[in-house]
Design a protein around this motif. Structure first.
Motif, short mmCIF file in Angstrom:
data_model
loop_
_atom_site.label_atom_id
_atom_site.label_comp_id
_atom_site.label_asym_id
_atom_site.label_seq_id
_atom_site.Cartn_x
_atom_site.Cartn_y
_atom_site.Cartn_z
N GLY A 70 0.80 -1.22 0.00
CA GLY A 70 0.00 0.00 0.00
C GLY A 70 0.83 1.26 0.00
O GLY A 70 0.30 2.35 -0.04
N ASP A 75 2.95 9.26 5.07
CA ASP A 75 1.51 9.57 5.06
C ASP A 75 1.05 10.40 6.26
O ASP A 75 -0.06 10.90 6.24
N ALA A 103 -3.73 4.14 6.41
CA ALA A 103 -2.46 3.59 5.93
C ALA A 103 -1.38 3.71 7.01
O ALA A 103 -0.58 2.78 7.19
#
Length: 145
Positions: free
Chosen positions: A7, A77, A140
């Motif tokens: 991911g 992220d 995430a």
């Protein structure tokens, strides 16, 4: 060297989605947020989104843009996860405008048939997209941690 996580390749698209949503907010702020074919009588409040709320949305775009930039610069992220907050601000401002202001104005002059304009819908979709990008980044981060 950066960790290779499942991911991890989606970080860029999430940041791009937040940036595009920010551009959508700017576009929505330039469009009319209320449509009314008739002339409103004197004393009726302007049904358009007021300047203060437009400035709040513009500030939220600045914050979201900065977070998207930090996401690319740091290759992480975590900054983008915070983009859900400006997205929620934009969504909240527009929902307040749609749910409270327009029906209230329509009570004063029902013949004006005040309805949300294109700008209100663009702002709403952009705010939801910005929120979704931030939440996706937060999930995430949680999965990676």
């Amino acid at each position: 060297m950066e960790d290779q996580r499942p991911g991890g390749g989606l970080r860029g698209p999430r940041a791009v989605l937040a940036a595009v949503a920010g551009l959508g907010v700017i576009a929505g702020l330039t469009l009319r947020t209320a449509e009314y074919p008739g002339v409103l009588p004197p004393g009726t409040p302007d049904p358009e989104l007021n300047l203060g709320l437009r400035l709040v949305c513009a500030a939220a775009v600045l914050v979201a843009g900065t977070l998207a930039y930090l996401t690319f610069a740091r290759r992480r992220d975590e900054p983008l996860a915070m983009a859900s907050l400006p997205g929620l601000v934009v969504t909240g401002v527009v929902l307040r405008h749609l749910v409270v202001t327009l029906p209230g104005v329509a009570r004063f002059q029902p013949a004006a048939r005040i309805v949300p304009g294109a700008g209100a819908w663009v702002l709403l979709v952009s705010g939801i997209a910005m929120t979704a990008a931030g939440l996706a980044a937060a999930f995430a981060v949680r999965r990676a941690g």
